[in-house]
Design an enzyme around this catalytic site. Structure first.
Site, short mmCIF file in Angstrom:
data_model
loop_
_atom_site.label_atom_id
_atom_site.label_comp_id
_atom_site.label_asym_id
_atom_site.label_seq_id
_atom_site.Cartn_x
_atom_site.Cartn_y
_atom_site.Cartn_z
N SER A 1 -35.80 6.66 -38.71
CA SER A 1 -35.45 6.26 -37.33
C SER A 1 -35.90 4.83 -37.00
CB SER A 1 -36.07 7.24 -36.34
OG SER A 1 -37.46 7.34 -36.54
N ASP B 1 -40.99 5.36 -26.95
CA ASP B 1 -41.07 6.80 -26.67
C ASP B 1 -42.34 7.33 -27.35
OD1 ASP B 1 -40.42 7.05 -29.37
OD2 ASP B 1 -38.35 7.70 -28.99
N HIS C 1 -41.76 5.93 -31.31
CA HIS C 1 -41.18 4.66 -31.78
C HIS C 1 -41.69 3.45 -31.00
CE1 HIS C 1 -38.32 7.92 -32.84
NE2 HIS C 1 -38.44 7.32 -34.01
#
Ligand SMILES: *[C@@H]1O[C@H](CO)[C@@H](O)[C@H](O)[C@H]1NC(C)=O
Ligand SMILES: *[C@@H]1O[C@H](CO)[C@@H](O)[C@H](O)[C@H]1NC(C)=O
Ligand SMILES: *[C@@H]1O[C@H](CO)[C@@H](O)[C@H](O)[C@H]1NC(C)=O
Ligand SMILES: *[C@@H]1O[C@H](CO)[C@@H](O)[C@H](O)[C@H]1NC(C)=O
Length: 364
Positions: free
Chosen positions: A41, A328, A331
């Site tokens: 991610s 978040d 991340h």
């Protein structure tokens, strides 16, 4: 009589020079012909959007600082590390995601990154579908075949691919969405942290060898960040005096410590291999307040759904995003990605990269 007067020719030449100069300013030629991105991610730029998985973020507030404020599937408020490295390399366009890349655009490189993916195929299964590193390599094999068809000359393609930059950042989910999820995975009952690091590195070595066999020569391998400091991990396990989960950081360090020997092994045993190690631990070390970061809680309203840690859809994020480390619960913000990308490309300390930074690698 000549069709153009001398002054006409002079002004035409000046106009052409100005045009050429403008083109040069707007679009300097990339330093390498292509850039291929493998990872999770931290670099995914939309590959998961059509998968059935919790690990996808193509909804606001993701992308609030991206072009046109679009939620593209990047796990960030703005650009990810790969986006910024691509710009440093001189590419005018973002590297296309494998999921949508078509035709000649693959000649500039492809981004295979997939949220939730790991070195081990099973990692991230708890979230749903994802392209594991093994699958990303299979997809790259398809790209390499297609580039060969487009170029129509095998030796040309081989040379072309050897000049490109490849970045690989895998392993975070082998910890977050595997080893540290004992209710769903057996690994923590099977292996000590030392053994697990060894098992991961053994598989990673095989996988990176496949990338070499596919023609990759200039490969930057990214170490893992301080996963034990991610808000989600701190919530799950409780912070030590450091503010982070020390045992998680210690386990991840065992993996990172094995990457320099891996790079040395490739460079001494594989002809023309130019592998480098990006030391994220060093890049992330130091007092964050000196870099202007003052808030250690996430910028968006993170999901209470434990293990997901992503922003709740459509809720407004914090406004002063520049002072937040985390976007978040997992991340980093674009501001942090910018530092990571900048120091990976141009080392700010001799320990940021080994044996050289991405800028030097591009020139080799
Ligand atoms: C942003 O919006 C403009 C105008 O609609 C469009 O031309 C451009 O392609 C968009 N850029 C991106 C990266 O989506
Ligand atoms: C194929 O590429 C090689 C290396 O770039 C070049 O020397 C050769 O002339 C090319 N062959 C053809 C048929 O274009
Ligand atoms: C990476 O950085 C850490 C933190 O500064 C340091 O302890 C470690 O020795 C570095 N590793 C390499 C291979 O340079
Ligand atoms: C990224 O970092 C560079 C170099 O430090 C700086 O010039 C630039 O303004 C930063 N951009 C963002 C969006 O933070």
């Amino acid at each position: 009589m000549a069709p153009f007067s001398n002054s006409c020719i002079v002004s035409l030449v000046i106009i052409l020079m100005v045009l050429k100069l403008q083109m040069f300013i707007i679009r300097a030629a990339p330093q390498v012909p292509c850039y291929f991105i493998f990872g999770d991610s931290l670099v995914d730029n939309g590959n998961n959007n059509n998968l059935i998985t919790q690990a996808k973020v193509n909804y606001p507030p993701y992308g609030v600082d991206f072009v046109n404020q679009t939620a593209t599937g990047r796990f960030c408020n703005g650009e990810n590390t790969a986006d910024i490295i691509g710009r440093y390399l001189g590419f005018a366009n973002y590297t296309p995601p494998y999921a949508t890349a078509r035709g000649p655009e693959i000649l500039q490189g492809v981004n295979y990154g997939s949220g939730g993916s790991g070195i081990r195929d099973e990692s991230g299964q708890n979230l749903g579908d994802r392209f594991s590193f093994n699958e990303q390599l299979l997809n790259h094999g398809i790209t390499v075949f297609q580039i060969g068809v487009l170029q129509g000359n095998a030796s040309f393609t081989k040379e072309y691919l050897s000049k490109c930059i490849y970045t690989v950042g895998m392993g975070s989910n082998d910890y977050i969405n595997n080893y540290y999820m004992p209710q769903k995975y057996l690994t923590s009952r099977t292996y000590t942290p030392e053994q697990y690091a060894d098992v991961l590195i053994k598989q990673y070595t095989k996988q990176l060898r496949i990338l070499y066999n596919q023609g990759g020569r200039k490969v930057a391998v990214f170490g893992l960040g301080l996963i034990g400091c991610a808000p989600e991990i701190v919530i799950k396990f409780g912070a030590d005096a450091s503010g982070c989960v020390d045992s998680v950081n210690a386990a991840v360090a065992l993996f990172n410590d094995r990457l320099k020997p891996l790079v040395d092994d490739f460079n001494s045993n594989l002809p023309a291999a130019k592998f480098i190690y990006i030391n994220i631990t060093n890049i992330n070390s130091g007092d964050p307040t000196l870099a202007g970061f003052s808030v250690f809680t996430p910028c968006c309203i993170a999901s209470v759904d434990i293990g997901k840690g992503q922003c709740e859809p459509n809720l407004p994020p914090c406004t002063n995003r520049r002072v937040y480390i985390f976007w978040d619960n997992f991340h980093p913000t674009e501001a942090v990605n910018n530092i990571t990308a900048t120091r990976s490309y141009m080392a700010a300390s001799p320990m940021d990269s080994y044996p050289m930074d991405i800028r030097s690698l591009a020139q080799r």
